[in-house]
Design an enzyme around this catalytic site. Structure first.
Site, mmCIF file in Angstrom:
data_model
loop_
_atom_site.group_PDB
_atom_site.id
_atom_site.type_symbol
_atom_site.label_atom_id
_atom_site.label_comp_id
_atom_site.label_asym_id
_atom_site.label_seq_id
_atom_site.Cartn_x
_atom_site.Cartn_y
_atom_site.Cartn_z
ATOM 1 N N HIS A 153 -46.817 -27.153 -0.909
ATOM 2 C CA HIS A 153 -46.018 -26.058 -1.463
ATOM 3 C C HIS A 153 -44.994 -25.575 -0.435
ATOM 4 O O HIS A 153 -43.805 -25.441 -0.730
ATOM 5 C CB HIS A 153 -46.957 -24.916 -1.872
ATOM 6 C CG HIS A 153 -46.278 -23.680 -2.347
ATOM 7 N ND1 HIS A 153 -46.314 -23.274 -3.660
ATOM 8 C CD2 HIS A 153 -45.553 -22.728 -1.694
ATOM 9 C CE1 HIS A 153 -45.632 -22.145 -3.791
ATOM 10 N NE2 HIS A 153 -45.174 -21.793 -2.604
ATOM 11 N N GLU A 154 -45.453 -25.340 0.787
ATOM 12 C CA GLU A 154 -44.546 -24.855 1.827
ATOM 13 C C GLU A 154 -43.539 -25.923 2.243
ATOM 14 O O GLU A 154 -42.355 -25.638 2.438
ATOM 15 C CB GLU A 154 -45.349 -24.390 3.053
ATOM 16 C CG GLU A 154 -46.106 -23.103 2.851
ATOM 17 C CD GLU A 154 -45.185 -21.925 2.574
ATOM 18 O OE1 GLU A 154 -44.033 -21.925 3.035
ATOM 19 O OE2 GLU A 154 -45.624 -20.999 1.869
ATOM 20 N N HIS A 191 -40.458 -26.110 0.032
ATOM 21 C CA HIS A 191 -39.400 -25.135 0.316
ATOM 22 C C HIS A 191 -38.443 -25.683 1.380
ATOM 23 O O HIS A 191 -37.218 -25.580 1.255
ATOM 24 C CB HIS A 191 -40.009 -23.824 0.832
ATOM 25 C CG HIS A 191 -40.786 -23.058 -0.192
ATOM 26 N ND1 HIS A 191 -40.320 -22.827 -1.461
ATOM 27 C CD2 HIS A 191 -41.997 -22.429 -0.115
ATOM 28 C CE1 HIS A 191 -41.213 -22.100 -2.130
ATOM 29 N NE2 HIS A 191 -42.237 -21.855 -1.332
#
Length: 217
Positions: free
Chosen positions: A23-24, A27
């Site tokens: 998820h990170e 980004h």
């Protein structure tokens, strides 16, 4: 299959670790593609979980919630993003924020495929098929709850950043000033049961869709 405490940890730790760290990373990858190399220079454009892990937020909190509560959420080290370096800061920040929940949905689909293959292996007597199927189900649940939770329109969650990006600049600036209160607001929503009232119906619907998808495949 009744699982022991250690078996639950063994089955849950990989899906949790991947869900939060990828998820990170998403980004950072999207920010870099849109003109901001900050995450790349910080060494965060990697799927190596060690570069993203916050031991409390990535492992301890999600595992405890997975073991003892109906919800799971956590966090990794935030990927640094400099909106001013994005070619189109408002559109760019929306896409950067959306990348996290989007990749969680993609991973949930991946875990659904793992579940299907494991169930087919279970019918064929494949070793470890049942634990793998359980891991797949955990992966689906964790990724969906992270996607839905992060889409709540509260800063610093991704949904809050997406909302700021689409609001008129004046309203977005006003909302941004509320970011320090974001975590206390989430805690209050959790303690009062409001968060459950919001998330449970959505999760019930999504899990129903994924269950249907697994049976179709």
């Amino acid at each position: 299959m009744e699982l022991s405490f250690l078996q639950k940890i063994a089955i849950g730790i990989l899906p949790i670790l991947l869900a939060v760290t990828v998820h990170e990373a998403a980004h950072g990858y999207v920010a870099n593609a849109l003109g901001d190399p900050t995450a790349k220079r910080a060494g965060r454009l990697t799927l190596n979980p060690i570069r993203h892990v916050d031991w409390l937020g990535t492992i301890v909190v999600p595992l405890l919630m997975y073991l003892f509560t109906p919800f799971v959420f956590g966090w990794a080290k935030p990927v640094p993003v400099n909106a001013a370096r994005l070619r189109d800061p408002r559109r760019g920040m929306f896409l950067v924020a959306a990348a996290g929940p989007a990749v969680n949905v993609v991973m949930a689909l991946g875990w659904a495929l793992v579940t299907v293959l494991a169930l087919k292996g279970l019918d064929g007597g494949m070793a470890f098929a049942e634990p793998l199927a359980l891991m797949g189900q955990v992966g689906i649940f964790i990724n969906l709850i992270l996607a839905v939770f992060n889409l709540l329109p509260i800063l610093p969650l991704d949904g809050g950043r997406m909302l700021v990006a689409v609001l008129p600049a004046r309203w977005g600036d006003t909302m941004s000033r509320l970011e320090p209160w974001g975590l206390p607001i989430v805690v209050v929503l959790l303690v009062t049961g409001v968060l459950s009232a919001i998330l449970l119906p959505i999760m019930g619907t999504l899990l129903g869709w994924f269950n249907a998808l697994i049976h179709v495949l």
